[in-house]
Write a protein that holds these residues in place. Structure first.
Motif, short mmCIF file in Angstrom:
data_model
loop_
_atom_site.label_atom_id
_atom_site.label_comp_id
_atom_site.label_asym_id
_atom_site.label_seq_id
_atom_site.Cartn_x
_atom_site.Cartn_y
_atom_site.Cartn_z
N LEU A 175 1.03 -6.37 -3.24
CA LEU A 175 1.72 -5.43 -2.34
C LEU A 175 3.03 -4.97 -2.96
CD1 LEU A 175 1.27 -7.40 1.02
CD2 LEU A 175 0.04 -5.30 0.34
N ASP A 176 3.35 -3.71 -2.82
CA ASP A 176 4.66 -3.22 -3.23
C ASP A 176 5.66 -3.60 -2.14
OD1 ASP A 176 6.94 -1.97 -4.05
OD2 ASP A 176 6.17 0.07 -3.83
N THR A 177 6.51 -4.56 -2.43
CA THR A 177 7.44 -5.07 -1.42
C THR A 177 8.73 -4.25 -1.36
OG1 THR A 177 8.44 -6.50 -3.06
CG2 THR A 177 6.64 -7.44 -1.74
N GLY A 178 8.72 -3.15 -2.12
CA GLY A 178 9.96 -2.36 -2.16
C GLY A 178 10.56 -2.35 -3.55
N THR A 179 9.99 -3.13 -4.47
CA THR A 179 10.46 -3.07 -5.86
C THR A 179 10.07 -1.74 -6.49
OG1 THR A 179 8.40 -3.99 -6.74
CG2 THR A 179 10.15 -5.55 -6.30
N GLY A 183 2.10 -2.86 -7.30
CA GLY A 183 1.61 -3.13 -5.96
C GLY A 183 1.23 -1.88 -5.20
N ILE A 184 0.45 -2.08 -4.17
CA ILE A 184 0.01 -1.00 -3.30
C ILE A 184 0.84 -1.04 -2.01
CG2 ILE A 184 -1.83 -2.35 -2.16
CD1 ILE A 184 -3.60 0.25 -2.41
N ALA A 185 0.93 0.10 -1.34
CA ALA A 185 1.74 0.16 -0.11
C ALA A 185 1.12 -0.70 1.00
CB ALA A 185 1.87 1.61 0.36
N HIS A 186 2.01 -1.24 1.83
CA HIS A 186 1.59 -2.02 3.01
C HIS A 186 0.70 -1.20 3.93
CE1 HIS A 186 4.12 -5.53 2.50
NE2 HIS A 186 5.14 -4.76 2.16
N GLY A 187 0.09 -1.89 4.87
CA GLY A 187 -0.64 -1.19 5.94
C GLY A 187 -1.95 -0.62 5.47
N GLU A 188 -2.21 0.64 5.88
CA GLU A 188 -3.53 1.25 5.64
C GLU A 188 -3.94 1.31 4.16
OE1 GLU A 188 -5.80 1.84 7.82
OE2 GLU A 188 -4.54 1.38 9.55
N PRO A 189 -3.03 1.73 3.23
CA PRO A 189 -3.46 1.74 1.81
C PRO A 189 -3.96 0.37 1.35
CG PRO A 189 -1.42 2.96 2.07
CD PRO A 189 -1.66 2.26 3.38
N ALA A 190 -3.21 -0.67 1.69
CA ALA A 190 -3.62 -2.02 1.29
C ALA A 190 -4.94 -2.39 1.97
CB ALA A 190 -2.53 -3.03 1.66
N LEU A 191 -5.05 -2.06 3.24
CA LEU A 191 -6.29 -2.38 3.98
C LEU A 191 -7.49 -1.70 3.34
CD1 LEU A 191 -7.74 -3.71 6.38
CD2 LEU A 191 -7.25 -1.61 7.70
N PRO B 312 3.05 2.50 -8.19
CA PRO B 312 3.20 2.29 -6.75
C PRO B 312 3.73 3.51 -6.02
CG PRO B 312 4.54 0.71 -7.99
CD PRO B 312 3.92 1.63 -8.97
N VAL B 313 4.54 4.31 -6.69
CA VAL B 313 5.09 5.50 -6.04
C VAL B 313 4.96 6.70 -6.97
CG1 VAL B 313 6.71 4.27 -4.52
CG2 VAL B 313 7.45 4.96 -6.80
N GLU B 314 5.10 7.88 -6.41
CA GLU B 314 4.81 9.13 -7.12
C GLU B 314 5.67 9.34 -8.36
OE1 GLU B 314 2.25 10.87 -6.46
OE2 GLU B 314 2.72 12.44 -7.93
N GLN B 315 6.98 9.09 -8.25
CA GLN B 315 7.89 9.47 -9.32
C GLN B 315 8.10 8.40 -10.39
OE1 GLN B 315 9.00 12.53 -10.02
NE2 GLN B 315 7.66 13.11 -8.32
N LEU B 316 7.36 7.31 -10.28
CA LEU B 316 7.52 6.22 -11.25
C LEU B 316 6.17 5.77 -11.77
CD1 LEU B 316 9.99 3.79 -9.37
CD2 LEU B 316 10.52 5.08 -11.44
N ILE B 317 6.14 5.28 -13.00
CA ILE B 317 4.95 4.60 -13.49
C ILE B 317 5.44 3.39 -14.30
CG2 ILE B 317 4.67 6.01 -15.59
CD1 ILE B 317 1.55 5.81 -14.92
N THR B 318 4.77 2.26 -14.11
CA THR B 318 5.25 1.01 -14.67
C THR B 318 4.49 0.66 -15.94
OG1 THR B 318 6.00 0.21 -12.54
CG2 THR B 318 5.52 -1.46 -14.19
#
Lengths: 406, 406
Positions: A175-179, A183-191, B312-318
């Motif tokens: 899960l992407d915890t905000g870092t 990880g994948i986003a919480h909620g529906e994407p993860a589900l 995990p997000v649009e504007q970044l790639i790890t």
């Protein structure tokens, strides 16, 4: 968990006195998971510097404290081996009740697999066919390997590779915890990802990873606690969403050395991925505690021994450890037992120590222990630990996964 | 100079395709000075990442440029092996006319001695008996070893150890050029040390070292030139003082990649200790030239290959390379072939790449070459170079002295 049953004796240079302080260059790769017994114990002060030391009293106290603390709370300890990269230490963590270890990279997991470690969670995603195949190869060799996945394409690729190899691979959703790092986003994407994994025949969905690296070094216990509770709460919500949708979440893995005492109290967390606690470092000490500027629940046990080698001017003395002996991503090293001195980087090979009001004399040839700014990347610079007790080193512990960042 | 006459073939994992991209763990220590031939050449894109690459076209051009430039000026090239730590590269430098190599530390010199290198200057002082004995042991094994000394007590200790070993040790006086890091003061203090060395029967005084590390990265050619000329002038004065007092100064060693073109024009300088020129790095590029913000006389040849592993997000790639794959003492890594992106540190294992206006698409699984901030401590993180030509890797070059900071 298998323990090292035999111990190699390092005979090579040991006969030569001073020469024995040189780490052996000839240890066979296949035996790099065992301690290397010195024929003749060495005094710490006789070691060739820079040398990486472990103060065993502090180290063993740290291992026991974390193990007992989590045991008392009924939460599993899954220590992160990316910190120590050393099978000898991993085995000690198992002896104290660890449920498994974490590895950051596949090549690190391969070293631990070679060393007989039987339960590994790989915490960082991989996406290429070559790495996927190597994960599967490890999974075939050990009792339980969990791989993190954070997107549907890779889940499908892992399923295909596992099916081709004739195994069912245990999968944890990262899960992407905000870092915003992995990880994948919480909620529906993860589900959605969980539902896909549950359908894929060669994958077994086992749970969620919610590691919040950005919170480990938040200064002040109360701030850290609030941030971590808020972050983990989202993972707990996602867990509930999964279970509401009929997906059993056996594992919710998170936490680290900076938040283990917060996260292990949160209902739903099953295991803590702490890495730095055996060693500690200046960066972790600086995060503070509830009633102190210093986070000192664990004691520093990792040091670099360095020698004073030159004194071109009155107010400075130069030591033999620089960028190649400490990681430089955090603060500067500090002396363990001397105050009134300031270490400044002196380039690749040196530290230049400013003598403000030294609490003891420092002369050319003197060796001192320096506290490390950041333990993980510092360990990654050395081939061996020199563990010592009462000033004596009896064996070397190979850092078998040093440089294994693949 | 002996060259590698045989080349080992790495058979182990080579049969397995993808697995061949894994550096061999079983290379015998005694053969770590030879290239490891791959049974089947590998495409760069097939390498397991993070991997340390050398672009051979740029590398060979750099080696030749420096060699020819100094030859034309009649100044010796004594490349610093602390940068590459690789006997394979040292031998190539000899093939192009190097008069010897420099090593920063004794353990590094031991690796080069094992590899058959016959002329070594150890550029950093040592003071303990253990290290002094190891210097003497190297000196007994090779044709010509020069050791720097910067104080009278250590000169006496070296004399005693050399006498006990039945040899005469070549000694260079390390001058403090203003770094205040190592070395003795110019003028009378240096002369006093020189006169002592000249009297000691087991030491042979050979000259002076005037390496000015603090000047290598001064921005702008004119500023750098002025600073270096001023600094080296003091060493030339000290040289004159020695000769006035009847001490022949056969060697005045100085300069580096940042000042070789200045220092090699100064009357009295006998050799240049450049280290970084085979590779270059972002830190050196940033010092600028006489008509450019970029110092590009040498081309970057050293890269870290890294894979995009999470988005995990649009504007970044790890990417899969962080503190354990690059040294962090200078700036951040940069992409070689992509503009409109910014690499940010993402901790021990990752880089987080901001996608501003990428000049080409970057997808999960894609591998890119990153330019290194500082070459020496980055090299020190890896076991092997992957040299390539026209996109193909034919052999690995062991970084045999990696971690040898003692």
């Amino acid at each position: 968990m298998p323990n090292p049953v035999s111990r190699r004796t390092f005979l090579g240079a040991a006969a030569g006195g001073a020469a024995a302080s040189v780490a052996p260059r000839s240890v066979d790769a296949a035996e790099r998971h065992l301690p290397v017994r010195l024929e003749k114990p060495l005094r710490v002060e006789s070691l060739s510097t820079p040398a990486l030391l472990i103060d065993l009293a502090a180290f063993e106290s740290n291992l026991a404290k974390m193990a007992e603390s989590l045991k008392a709370r009924g939460v599993g300890l899954r220590p992160h081996a990316k910190t120590h990269k050393c099978p000898v230490i991993a085995h000690k963590q198992f002896e104290l009740g660890a449920i498994g270890i974490c590895c950051a990279k596949v090549s690190e997991a391969e070293v631990m697999t070679d060393a007989g470690i039987n339960d590994i969670l790989i915490t960082s995603p991989v996406v290429t066919k070559e790495k996927i195949d190597r994960v599967i190869a490890c999974a075939k060799r050990i009792g339980h390997l969990q791989m993190v996945v954070d997107n549907t394409k890779t889940a499908q690729d892992f399923n295909d590779a596992a099916a081709a190899a004739g195994i069912v691979l245990s999968v944890i959703i990262d899960l992407d915890t905000g870092t915003r790092r992995t990880g994948i986003a919480h909620g529906e994407p993860a589900l959605g990802l969980g539902q896909l994994i549950a359908k894929l025949p060669a994958l077994k969905f086992e749970g969620l990873q919610a590691y919040a690296g950005q919170i480990m070094h938040v200064k002040g216990y109360e701030k850290r606690k609030a941030r971590s509770e808020e972050t983990i709460a989202k993972a707990v919500d996602t867990r509930a969403l999964f279970e509401k949708n009929g997906l059993e979440v056996a594992v919710l893995s998170g936490g680290g050395t900076g938040t283990f005492d917060v996260d292990s109290n949160i209902e739903g967390i099953t295991d803590i991925q702490a890495g730095s606690y055996p060693f500690m470092d200046l960066q972790y000490r600086a995060i503070g505690d509830s009633n102190s500027d210093v986070y000192d629940y664990f004691d520093p046990s990792l040091f670099v021994l360095s020698t004073a080698i030159s004194k071109p001017v009155e107010q400075l003395i130069t030591f033999d450890a620089g960028y190649k002996s400490f990681s430089t991503d955090a603060m500067n090293p500090e002396f363990r037992n001397v105050t009134g001195v300031v270490y400044h980087w002196g380039g690749d090979e040196h530290g230049m120590v400013q003598l403000k009001e030294p609490s003891q004399p420092i002369a050319l040839g003197d060796k001192f222990e320096l506290m490390v700014p950041h333990c993980d990347p510092t360990v990654n610079l050395y081939d061996y630990y020199h563990p010592y007790r009462e000033g004596m080193v009896h064996e070397l512990w190979p850092i078998a996964a040093r440089g294994r960042s693949q």
